[in-house]
Enzyme design. Structure first.
Site: not given
Length: 349
Positions: A93, A113, A117, A160-161, A215-216, A334
């Site tokens: 995407e 990914c 998360c 993805g990271e 990304s906390l 996402c």
């Protein structure tokens, strides 16, 4: 094609070297790439390139610009969501968001990914593969072609990271920043990471002026470990230390992304703890109402609770904004469209 190279994976210097090795003038490299950045992906259509060179190019290279599988435009036309397909059949995407100051694209760096998360649809089903820098670039080129508008800002916040695909992510940044490329300033590029501490420290040494977004999503380890597996590898303390190292090395402000989940991380005590954690840092907090995911049970915080959370941070001297929702009517969060497409269609390669 398996023995051929994606031309988009070559920098200008790479292509110059290839031209010389193949007994051609090196200035032809810039001519070829100029055509590519104008949206011409057929070597034979490059009018000022001699036939002998286009023949060699066709024998050695292909241009991996993804095809459009689906395209969605929000009702207010501010957001365009693309499902792109690569040559191997894999789907990713990209989202184009239109603002007064220019057009921003959110690109994917991997197919799926592996970070896990729990509030992110991209990670459901795990990772298929990483994208090459040329494949990431292809998203930008195709989006410009489809919208007919120039992309002026890039956020690496799709599936993805980026730091798990470190070399390709950095090569992509350098290619879109290059004068002979899209010439997008580094300060108009944001890389988002879930917090791979050694890679953040490595990134600090790269002499880049991009914006780093973390990304906390939690003010402490106990809460963070409930939603982010990476938190069991690197503690919040280790992450903040790496962020301070990055700030000291680059003199760039870091953005902390904080998705607010009802009754998990959105209470006053959490805001106060977050304010203490970030006190004195050169940073900005972006509060995000969590997106609904079909397979997940998370509920977004109420508007009042989000505003209250923001006010606590602001009163503590932490620069804070609440992310504007864009494209909610087209599932622009996402991973959601890809997940639905893959679920309803044939298996990915």
């Amino acid at each position: 094609m398996f023995n051929m190279i994606n031309l988009l994976d070559l920098s200008l210097e790479d292509l110059k070297k290839w031209m010389i090795e193949n007994k051609e003038k090196e200035f032809r490299a810039k001519q070829v790439l100029d055509w590519v950045y104008k949206g011409v992906y057929n070597f034979e259509a490059m009018k000022n390139i001699p036939k002998v060179i286009t023949n060699k190019l066709q024998e050695n290279f292909y241009l991996s610009v993804p095809s459009v599988v689906q395209k969605y435009v929000s009702k207010d036309e501010s957001t365009v969501k693309f499902l792109f397909k690569y040559n191997d059949g894999n789907i990713i995407e990209s989202v184009v968001m239109k603002y007064k100051h220019g057009n921003t694209i959110c690109v994917s760096t991997q197919v799926g990914c592996k970070m896990g998360c729990t509030f992110c649809a991209s990670t459901i089903g795990g990772i298929v593969r990483s994208l090459s820098h040329g494949e990431i670039l292809g998203q930008v080129l195709k989006a410009q072609e489809e919208t007919g508008e120039r992309i002026s800002n890039i956020v690496m916040m799709g599936s993805g990271e980026p730091l798990d695909n470190y070399d390709n992510s950095l090569n992509f940044i350098r290619m879109v920043n290059a004068e002979n490329g899209l010439n997008i300033g580094q300060r108009h590029i944001t890389l988002s990471t879930c917090g791979i501490v050694p890679k953040i420290r490595q990134l600090a040494e790269e002499n880049l002026q991009i914006t780093l977004a973390i990304s906390l999503h939690a003010p402490n380890d106990n809460i963070r470990r409930k939603t982010m597996p990476i938190a069991s590898v690197y503690s919040v303390e280790e992450l903040i230390e790496a962020c301070n190292y990055y700030i000291n090395k680059t003199n760039r402000r870091i953005t902390f992304e904080y998705a607010l989940v009802s009754n998990l991380n959105d209470k006053e005590v959490h805001a106060e703890e977050l304010a203490t954690l970030l006190k004195g840092m050169l940073c900005h907090v972006n509060l995000i109402p969590v997106n609904k995911i079909d397979e997940k049970d998370f509920k977004s915080s109420s508007t009042n609770r989000i505003k209250n959370f923001s006010n606590i941070l602001l009163k503590s001297g932490i620069q804070t904004t609440i992310r504007r929702e864009m494209g909610s009517d087209i599932n622009a969060a996402c991973g959601q469209l890809r997940r639905r497409y893959v679920k309803n269609n044939s298996k990915e390669v």
